[in-house]
Design a protein around this motif. Structure first.
Motif, PDB file in Angstrom:
ATOM      1  N   ASN A  67       2.393   3.683 -10.251  1.00  0.00           N
ATOM      2  CA  ASN A  67       2.216   2.575  -9.334  1.00  0.00           C
ATOM      3  C   ASN A  67       2.431   1.251 -10.045  1.00  0.00           C
ATOM      4  O   ASN A  67       1.649   0.316  -9.934  1.00  0.00           O
ATOM      5  N   HIS A 115       1.625   3.088  -3.286  1.00  0.00           N
ATOM      6  CA  HIS A 115       0.644   4.031  -3.831  1.00  0.00           C
ATOM      7  C   HIS A 115       0.911   5.439  -3.315  1.00  0.00           C
ATOM      8  O   HIS A 115       0.717   6.411  -4.037  1.00  0.00           O
ATOM      9  N   SER A 171       7.254   9.700 -10.286  1.00  0.00           N
ATOM     10  CA  SER A 171       6.519   8.723  -9.481  1.00  0.00           C
ATOM     11  C   SER A 171       7.074   7.303  -9.630  1.00  0.00           C
ATOM     12  O   SER A 171       7.153   6.566  -8.664  1.00  0.00           O
ATOM     13  N   ASP A 221       3.750   7.616  -5.018  1.00  0.00           N
ATOM     14  CA  ASP A 221       3.404   8.335  -6.243  1.00  0.00           C
ATOM     15  C   ASP A 221       3.126   9.792  -5.970  1.00  0.00           C
ATOM     16  O   ASP A 221       3.332  10.644  -6.805  1.00  0.00           O
ATOM     17  N   ASN A 259       8.345   4.855  -6.584  1.00  0.00           N
ATOM     18  CA  ASN A 259       7.862   3.478  -6.374  1.00  0.00           C
ATOM     19  C   ASN A 259       9.038   2.534  -6.233  1.00  0.00           C
ATOM     20  O   ASN A 259       9.080   1.683  -5.354  1.00  0.00           O
ATOM     21  N   GLN A 280       0.818  -1.222   0.000  1.00  0.00           N
ATOM     22  CA  GLN A 280       0.000   0.000   0.000  1.00  0.00           C
ATOM     23  C   GLN A 280       0.851   1.272   0.000  1.00  0.00           C
ATOM     24  O   GLN A 280       0.451   2.286  -0.545  1.00  0.00           O
ATOM     25  N   THR A 292       0.610   8.997 -12.060  1.00  0.00           N
ATOM     26  CA  THR A 292       0.895   8.187 -10.873  1.00  0.00           C
ATOM     27  C   THR A 292       0.826   6.718 -11.276  1.00  0.00           C
ATOM     28  O   THR A 292      -0.232   6.113 -11.228  1.00  0.00           O
TER      29      THR A 292
END
Lengths: 355, 158, 373
Positions: free
Chosen positions: C160, C69, C79, C72, C83, C66, C158
């Motif tokens: 991810n 996320h 981003s 980002d 990550n 989690q 973003t």
């Protein structure tokens, strides 16, 4: 000195005088001319804004306004209507009187300058013998409006913008004036119609060749600075001051500043055309037999110069305030003075090119 | 300089009676970690920066940690000449008035980082030039990154 | 100056101005308290926290999957690299070796997003200095990168796309062709950037000698990324602590010694060329293989402390995880490049004009969510 015929359409002039007593006719004529010029002002302003947006779009890989009217032609009209209907806001501790006065200063000076421009041989309302001087003088009045706006807004950003404007206009006026004086040496008159008349034997930029070219370049740089446009838009530098002197203005008051900027650009371009490129004269006299085409030549040339100024704006970054002053006082002014002497020598030795 | 050499060198800076104030280990971390008594922090840091063998001139991370009972600060140091990395830890059991020496005179970057730690952990730094809140508003109550911080409105407790 | 001998009889007073939180030059909700004497800057004091979301505290309540996320939303222009930082830290802690394919794809995407970020910076830099056209040129090229990301990662900003142990899913079949197409296009456009801004006299006058940062100060203030490298401080994490597929590629670290705004500008332009070179070395030989190694559904890191550095477009991003052996980190600290770079603003902006401050800010390339976290 007012010309004998105020109205440039002789038949209408005669018609008015045949219908009314002379005093009333004169009054009616003035009102008519006023309305016509206000219309020109509004239309030219809106058109220039549209042109700028379209030109900017072409420079920036975009389309520009394209929804309202044919190809977006009504976009600026729609924007103007929107601005008309907007609330006029102000700051709490602003100097209300000066705050409200400022836009009128700017817009009225721009409007007054229009009066002396010779759009064609007959279409010139006010042909005074100090025409060029009148234009230069007017261009310096506009800055008072900007200073008032900055002061009256009670906003530090506006104040910085206004102060920059003062510094800038006072400095660059010298260059505008001197470069025009250089050309007056060649033309031998301050009266605009006279300056155009001289150019029947070759546009002044050709007659004056090297010194005239230098004067033109200085005039374009200083003229752009006079109108507070990029790369000299420090007055409203949006990345530094938000919006500069008109930060606190909204609605139509803001629109006045906005329109005045574009009209000023038009005026600077028009002066360049009058003094360097033969105003309404056609190149090589190709349409000499059709004098009414003069107005198209005048506007055509003016828009070419306007395009040049737009090209500046969408290409160059902005100068810093000290660089702005260095450019004027250390480079343009000495160059201008030297150029003045060069022009005097050229005229004295009769080295001008005339057809 | 290798971790062992660093450990030996720094150990040699501390005479015998004080040596137990200093613990070096590489357990549970990829870097050599030194935990020490806060009283010696300022002296050690100054030496770490100025000593020609260590030259830790780059403070790349400064972290405040709430260990449950204690509050602590973790300094990550790197030398741009020798390219070795060292972690220095200090902690204090005083949760009411936690205070360490500031290192901002050695590494100006610590100025902001220490203010951040002050904001979120309430740890004060002695001799800091401008220790006031950086992120939070002046009227903020409590220290959000402490483990015992509660906020019924804004925090979702799972 | 030579005119300073006669003191003017005018008394001047310093005044304050609030630059931000809504100001075009601060690129977000950064507030600077300026002390000015006329146009000259006497002091710059940043006031932060306008978009502080306390991501570090949120991380303490989330699982490692989690957390990705949330990264980002740090420096949203890098981003993918953010990550990767968390993924690398978690993988190193777990002792997982990711497949070669994953490493190569990660590095390609890293460099793509670096180009994309620098493109945006370049456009905005021009805009800050009053040349609005550059923005659109940059966005034309950035759009192509965004399309590549959209196809492969499913998102444009973003991403991810990284997960601990590899990538969320395999790359899109078009990925290689599209990236090659972009590189060919971009190599013809980069010289255009130079023609529009770099070679412009006004641009050079505005940036040369403005906001000068010495090498010593760069290190002391913890400057990283192009800001540090423009001062002659070799601080590229990709060189000193290479990760993913970076050990396999050769590239030149962009270094300048002047330390002024123009040097920072040049470093970023050169970095775009270097990124293109890195991608070119990798794009033709993406190894076959799985795009992921299996990890537990609930990742529990062993007890200990883990630190991972990566080079984002803005500089050195550090992820410091303190784990107590549970599924959540006990403490997670992001060492953001923008925060340290901002801390030196006062040092280099004082004495300049307002216009200089804008030029300096533009070349520091601050992203406010990265600073506020």
């Amino acid at each position: 000195m007012l010309t004998s015929s105020l109205l440039f359409i002789p038949s209408l002039h005669d018609f008015l005088f045949s219908l009314l007593p002379p005093g009333l006719a004169k009054g009616a004529e003035m009102v008519l001319v006023g309305i016509i010029y206000l219309t020109i002002f509004a239309v030219a302003g809106l058109f220039l804004v549209l042109l700028e947006r379209k030109v900017a779009a072409r420079f920036q890989l975009r389309l520009g306004p394209n929804r309202v009217g044919y190809g977006g032609s009504m976009q600026t009209l729609a924007d103007a209507l929107k601005l008309l209907s907007k609330e006029l806001t102000g700051t709490v501790r602003a100097d209300k009187f000066l705050f409200n006065l400022a836009p009128y200063f700017v817009i009225i000076t721009a409007l007054m300058a229009l009066a002396v421009l010779p759009f064609s041989q007959s279409m010139q309302v006010f042909d005074i013998n100090i025409g060029l001087f009148f234009l230069i003088a007017l261009s310096s009045v506009g800055v008072i409006g900007i200073l008032l706006a900055g002061w009256g807004s009670n906003n530090k950003y506006a104040m910085i913008g206004a102060m920059r404007s003062g510094v800038q206009t006072i400095s660059y006026e010298l260059s505008v004036g001197l470069s025009l004086v250089t050309m007056v040496l060649l033309a031998g008159s301050l009266q605009l119609s006279q300056i155009v008349e001289v150019q029947k034997s070759g546009w002044l930029i050709v007659q004056g060749h090297i010194p005239a070219l230098i004067a033109f370049m200085i005039f374009m740089i200083a003229g752009t600075a006079e109108t507070n446009r990029a790369p000299f838009d420090l007055v409203e530098a949006e990345s530094e001051l938000g919006a500069g002197f008109h930060t606190e203005y909204s609605g139509m008051k803001f629109a006045y500043f906005f329109l005045a900027e574009f009209i000023n650009m038009f005026i600077i371009a028009a002066i360049a055309v009058i003094v360097f490129f033969g105003a309404w004269l056609s190149p090589f006299g190709i349409t000499e037999s059709l004098p009414w085409l003069g107005v198209f030549w005048f506007l055509g040339k003016t828009f070419l110069v306007v395009l040049l100024m737009m090209w500046f704006r969408w290409t160059f970054p902005r100068l810093r305030v000290d660089q702005l002053l260095t450019l004027e006082w250390k480079y343009l002014l000495p160059l201008n003075l030297a150029n003045l002497v060069l022009m005097a020598v050229t005229v004295w030795l009769n080295l001008t090119i005339q057809f | 300089m290798s971790n062992d050499a660093l450990q030996a060198l720094i150990g040699s800076w501390f005479p015998e009676p004080e040596a137990d104030k200093l613990q070096c280990s590489t357990e549970g971390s990829q870097y050599l970690t030194i935990s020490l008594d806060p009283a010696y922090l300022s002296g050690l840091m100054e030496r770490l920066k100025s000593s020609p063998e260590t030259q830790f001139d780059y403070l790349f991370c400064l972290t405040g940690v709430d260990w449950g009972k204690e509050l602590g600060v973790v300094y990550h140091l790197e030398s741009t000449t020798h390219r070795h990395i060292l972690v220095v830890k200090v902690q204090t059991a005083d949760r009411e008035e936690p205070c360490f020496d500031s290192v901002s005179h050695l590494w100006p970057t610590a100025n902001f980082h220490e203010r951040e730690v002050f904001d979120f952990f309430g740890i004060r730094f002695r001799n800091h030039p401008n220790l006031k809140k950086l992120f939070l508003t002046d009227e903020w109550e409590g220290y959000p990154l402490r483990k015992d911080y509660t906020d019924e409105v804004n925090m979702i407790v799972k | 100056m030579e005119t300073a001998t006669i003191a003017p009889p005018i008394k001047s007073e310093e005044y304050f101005i609030n630059m931000g939180p809504q100001h075009p030059a601060t690129h977000g909700v950064l507030r600077l308290l300026l002390t000015l004497d006329g146009e000259i800057i006497k002091k710059v004091e940043p006031d932060l926290g306008y978009i502080h979301r306390s991501i570090e505290k949120m991380c303490e309540r989330n699982s490692y999957q989690q957390i990705i996320h949330l990264t980002d939303r740090l420096d949203y222009l890098s981003s993918h690299i953010n990550n990767e930082a968390v993924c690398l830290a978690v993988e190193a802690a777990l002792g997982v070796e990711v497949p070669e394919r994953v490493k190569v794809v990660r590095t390609i995407l890293d460099e793509l997003i670096r180009i994309s970020s620098h493109c945006l910076w370049w456009g905005v830099m021009g805009m800050d200095l009053g040349a609005l056209t550059s923005y659109f040129y940059a966005f034309r090229d950035r759009e192509m990168i965004n399309d590549i990301f959209e196809e492969t990662c499913g998102a444009r900003l973003t991403m991810n796309y990284n997960v601990p142990g590899g990538l969320m899913h395999d790359i899109h079949p078009n990925f290689v062709a599209r990236t090659r197409e972009f590189l060919a296009h971009f190599k013809t456009k980069l010289p255009e950037y130079d023609r529009l801004l770099t070679d412009n006299v006004i641009f050079q006058k505005r940036t040369k000698g403005v906001g000068v940062l010495s090498r010593q100060d760069a290190i002391a203030f913890g400057a990283s990324g192009p800001v540090g490298r423009a001062s002659g401080y070799s601080c590229d994490v990709r060189v000193h602590h290479p990760y993913s597929a970076l050990p396999k590629v050769t590239f030149k670290e962009a270094l300048r010694t002047e330390g002024d705004s123009f040097a920072r500008y040049q470093v970023r332009i050169q970095e775009m060329w270097e990124s293109v070179a890195i991608i070119e070395q990798l794009i033709d030989a993406i190894p076959e293989g799985p795009h992921q190694v299996a990890t537990d559904a609930v990742i529990k890191l062993p007890k200990g402390e883990f630190y991972q550095k990566v080079e984002t477009a803005r500089g050195e991003l550090g992820v410091f995880i303190i784990s107590t052996g549970t599924k959540n980190p006990y403490r997670l600290k992001f060492r953001s490049p923008g925060f340290s770079n901002l801390s030196l603003l006062n040092h280099i902006a004082v004495g300049g004009k307002i216009g200089d401050l804008v030029a300096t800010m533009a070349t520091l390339d601050l992203v406010i969510p990265d600073i506020d976290r």
